[in-house]
Design a protein around this motif. Structure first.
Motif, PDB file in Angstrom:
ATOM      1  N   ILE A  21     -31.047  52.275 130.666  1.00 11.79           N
ATOM      2  CA  ILE A  21     -32.176  51.868 129.820  1.00 11.79           C
ATOM      3  C   ILE A  21     -32.945  53.091 129.344  1.00 11.79           C
ATOM      4  O   ILE A  21     -33.290  53.210 128.163  1.00 11.79           O
ATOM      5  N   TYR A  38     -30.280  44.217 123.087  1.00  9.97           N
ATOM      6  CA  TYR A  38     -29.977  45.329 123.994  1.00  9.97           C
ATOM      7  C   TYR A  38     -29.064  44.975 125.169  1.00  9.97           C
ATOM      8  O   TYR A  38     -28.326  45.828 125.664  1.00  9.97           O
ATOM      9  N   MET A  82     -35.291  38.550 119.397  1.00  5.92           N
ATOM     10  CA  MET A  82     -36.119  38.691 118.196  1.00  5.92           C
ATOM     11  C   MET A  82     -37.259  37.678 118.210  1.00  5.92           C
ATOM     12  O   MET A  82     -38.387  37.989 117.811  1.00  5.92           O
ATOM     13  N   HIS A 139     -41.131  38.483 117.928  1.00 13.89           N
ATOM     14  CA  HIS A 139     -42.058  37.880 116.965  1.00 13.89           C
ATOM     15  C   HIS A 139     -43.218  37.201 117.689  1.00 13.89           C
ATOM     16  O   HIS A 139     -44.343  37.179 117.199  1.00 13.89           O
ATOM     17  N   GLU A 182     -44.487  41.903 117.573  1.00 15.35           N
ATOM     18  CA  GLU A 182     -44.510  42.474 116.229  1.00 15.35           C
ATOM     19  C   GLU A 182     -45.674  41.964 115.390  1.00 15.35           C
ATOM     20  O   GLU A 182     -45.862  40.763 115.235  1.00 15.35           O
ATOM     21  N   ASP A 237     -45.162  52.529 110.950  1.00 13.07           N
ATOM     22  CA  ASP A 237     -43.850  53.037 111.343  1.00 13.07           C
ATOM     23  C   ASP A 237     -43.453  52.451 112.690  1.00 13.07           C
ATOM     24  O   ASP A 237     -44.219  51.695 113.305  1.00 13.07           O
ATOM     25  N   PHE A 238     -42.252  52.822 113.142  1.00 16.40           N
ATOM     26  CA  PHE A 238     -41.729  52.242 114.378  1.00 16.40           C
ATOM     27  C   PHE A 238     -42.480  52.711 115.628  1.00 16.40           C
ATOM     28  O   PHE A 238     -42.293  52.158 116.699  1.00 16.40           O
ATOM     29  N   ASN A 239     -43.298  53.752 115.493  1.00 13.78           N
ATOM     30  CA  ASN A 239     -44.087  54.169 116.646  1.00 13.78           C
ATOM     31  C   ASN A 239     -45.231  53.199 116.903  1.00 13.78           C
ATOM     32  O   ASN A 239     -45.757  53.136 118.010  1.00 13.78           O
ATOM     33  N   TYR A 251     -45.394  49.868 114.992  1.00 14.39           N
ATOM     34  CA  TYR A 251     -44.892  48.494 114.823  1.00 14.39           C
ATOM     35  C   TYR A 251     -43.928  48.290 115.978  1.00 14.39           C
ATOM     36  O   TYR A 251     -42.748  48.611 115.901  1.00 14.39           O
ATOM     37  N   MET A 300     -41.677  46.848 119.080  1.00 19.00           N
ATOM     38  CA  MET A 300     -40.768  45.770 119.466  1.00 19.00           C
ATOM     39  C   MET A 300     -40.370  45.995 120.923  1.00 19.00           C
ATOM     40  O   MET A 300     -40.434  47.119 121.408  1.00 19.00           O
ATOM     41  N   PRO A 301     -39.940  44.950 121.614  1.00 21.44           N
ATOM     42  CA  PRO A 301     -39.495  45.150 122.990  1.00 21.44           C
ATOM     43  C   PRO A 301     -38.275  46.071 123.029  1.00 21.44           C
ATOM     44  O   PRO A 301     -37.336  45.888 122.261  1.00 21.44           O
ATOM     45  N   GLY A 302     -38.309  47.031 123.907  1.00 20.41           N
ATOM     46  CA  GLY A 302     -37.170  47.934 124.067  1.00 20.41           C
ATOM     47  C   GLY A 302     -36.254  47.446 125.174  1.00 20.41           C
ATOM     48  O   GLY A 302     -36.480  46.376 125.756  1.00 20.41           O
ATOM     49  N   PRO A 303     -35.223  48.237 125.485  1.00 17.57           N
ATOM     50  CA  PRO A 303     -34.261  47.808 126.503  1.00 17.57           C
ATOM     51  C   PRO A 303     -34.890  47.639 127.886  1.00 17.57           C
ATOM     52  O   PRO A 303     -34.321  46.968 128.737  1.00 17.57           O
ATOM     53  N   GLY A 304     -36.057  48.234 128.104  1.00 14.59           N
ATOM     54  CA  GLY A 304     -36.726  48.076 129.391  1.00 14.59           C
ATOM     55  C   GLY A 304     -37.668  46.884 129.447  1.00 14.59           C
ATOM     56  O   GLY A 304     -38.311  46.637 130.460  1.00 14.59           O
TER      57      GLY A 304
END
Lengths: 158, 340
Positions: free
Chosen positions: A128, A141, B233, B237, B241, B256-258, B260, B262-266
């Motif tokens: 991760i 993911y 997703m 939502h 987001e 930008d993505f920093n 806006y 979204m949930p990451g892999p963690g």
């Protein structure tokens, strides 16, 4: 402006090409060398789609000046396969349905390869961490994590 | 500070395709000189697997190996007409068009084979392995490649087929308001578990248990892939987001993505998926397609789970920490529903 000659190693092959002053590595690879595997996502180092390795370290090609790779070893997703023989990671991404639109996939593969090269048996947390700089909009993911862990020979524990 | 756990439920009936102009899709199928088939479509594979599924459908209908079918979605300027890849319509609309086109191409292929074998085309069957033979007499056979080549180089026959799927436009009855905008619905229900931090207002989706009814799952791997990614997703939502700034003004919003986020892999929730297969009467081999329904029901389920956890009813998405904190303040603190 004068072009800047750059000699470096691209996926194991010695290359010499001219970079424009101020050109970033992503444009240099894509337009200069025709290696379209690193993708342009955000152009500001936030999405990971342009991830490459330089001397084994993951870097965001959009934030690296092309001229700074002089004499260094640059690797991209296009260098993972050996001819028609795919890298085990690429096989695992297919087997685990770890790609949908595919735009993040080259960056994901490069990040995962760099992890496995230094840590062949990562934990789920380490996987991760390794892909936390690579955004994916399609897969959620989980299939990507599972694919990487399968190459590492560990079963995923969600 | 306390982290409260809550559970929310949501169910969905999701229409497959739409009513505009009958929502048609066309497909053209033809054989190439090597006896392999090209399916031309103008709808695009966005990664959801439409090329894989239409390839399966064409191979099954033509009676040839899947390796002998190529799906070409290269150019909507020159390809057959299609409304496009949206409205969860791909498998259902394009799949049906591909079946019709493949049936016509198959009948020409069998006529060509019949001429070579000097038998009646009605007596011929395919084995799905690249051979055409007389029913009950496997030795009286010809390869699909030989049949295609005979058609093209000897008989002057075009092995090709046209397909279209169209549900005639349904007008609204002016007296009753009645109409039939769609022919098929997919369904889903899910239970979501969240934790809500009553000091920070942060909501974390920790578990999803879902059941999706998608007709026949024509490609189970792709179905699960869509459901898993789509639920992620939906979770994004629901609780992550937004282009709205928290404070103080619009121009402090994310660009930008920093920002806006979204949930990451963690940040993943565990997700247990059950796929219920109820083949649809008018679906290609019973398929409907998961489509947008992957994401939609997650949102109301999260909102309901937040209400269950702290008694705050959010009525505008996404569920931001700010909205949760304002709701807690208005209620004079957390009121877990399970404690009532």
């Amino acid at each position: 402006m004068a072009k800047i000659p750059v000699t470096f190693t691209h996926n194991g092959t010695d290359r010499a090409a001219f970079a424009d002053p101020g050109q970033n590595l992503l444009e240099f690879l894509r337009r200069g060398l025709g290696d379209l595997s690193p993708k342009y996502g955000c152009g500001q180092g936030a999405c990971g789609a342009c991830t490459v390795t330089i001397d084994g370290q993951t870097q965001l090609a959009c934030l690296v000046l092309a001229e700074t790779v002089q004499g260094r070893d640059v690797r991209t997703a296009a260098g993972l396969a050996d001819g028609a023989t795919l890298d085990p990671l690429q096989e695992a991404f297919m087997d685990h349905f770890a790609a949908q639109c595919g735009y993040c996939t080259p960056g994901m593969l490069v990040s995962a390869r760099a992890l496995l090269d230094t840590n062949p048996t990562p934990t789920r947390e380490e996987v991760i961490e390794a892909i936390s700089g690579n955004l994916c909009r399609c897969t959620g993911y989980e299939p990507i994590i599972e694919a990487i862990l399968s190459v590492a020979g560990r079963r995923a524990t969600a | 500070m306390t982290r409260h756990t809550g559970r929310g439920f949501a169910a969905i009936n999701y229409p497959i395709g739409m009513n505009l102009g009958g929502d048609p899709s066309q497909a053209l199928v033809h054989s190439n000189p090597d006896g392999k088939f090209t399916v031309a479509l103008s709808a695009i594979d966005l990664g959801q697997g439409m090329k894989s599924v239409t390839r399966q459908i064409a191979a099954e209908t033509l009676g040839v190996p899947i390796a002998d079918v190529y799906v070409d979605t290269a150019d909507s300027d020159t390809g057959p007409h299609d409304m496009g890849s949206f409205a969860s319509r791909g498998t259902h609309r394009m799949g049906n068009a591909v079946i019709e086109a493949s049936l016509e191409a198959r009948s020409v292929m069998l006529e060509a084979a019949a001429e070579e074998l000097e038998v009646d085309a009605g007596d011929l069957v395919t084995d799905g392995q690249g051979n055409i033979h007389v029913r009950g007499a496997p030795s009286r056979s010809i390869t699909t490649m030989a049949a295609a080549q005979a058609a093209q180089f000897k008989q002057g026959r075009t092995i090709a087929g046209r397909g279209i799927f169209l549900v005639p436009l349904s007008d609204v009855d002016p007296e009753t308001g009645e109409m039939s905008p769609v022919t098929t619905f997919a369904h889903a229900a899910l239970v979501v578990e969240v934790t809500v931090d009553d000091e920070t207002g942060e909501v974390e989706v920790v578990d999803i248990q879902s059941a999706y009814e998608v007709g026949r799952a024509l490609n189970p791997g792709l179905v699960e892939q869509q459901l898993r990614g789509g639920a992620w997703m939906g979770m994004s939502h629901a609780a992550w987001e937004t282009t709205e700034p928290y404070y103080p003004a619009r121009d402090h919003g994310p660009v930008d993505f920093n920002h806006y986020v979204m949930p990451g892999p963690g940040d993943l929730a565990t997700h247990h998926i059950s796929v219920l297969e109820r083949p649809a009467e008018d679906g290609p081999y019973g398929g409907k397609g998961p489509g947008e329904m992957c994401a939609n029901p997650v949102l109301p389920a999260v909102v309901n789970a937040v209400y269950d956890a702290v008694g705050v009813r959010i009525d505008a998405l996404p569920v931001t920490p700010e909205k949760v904190l304002r709701g807690l303040q208005a209620n004079g603190g957390a009121r877990p529903r399970q404690a009532l």
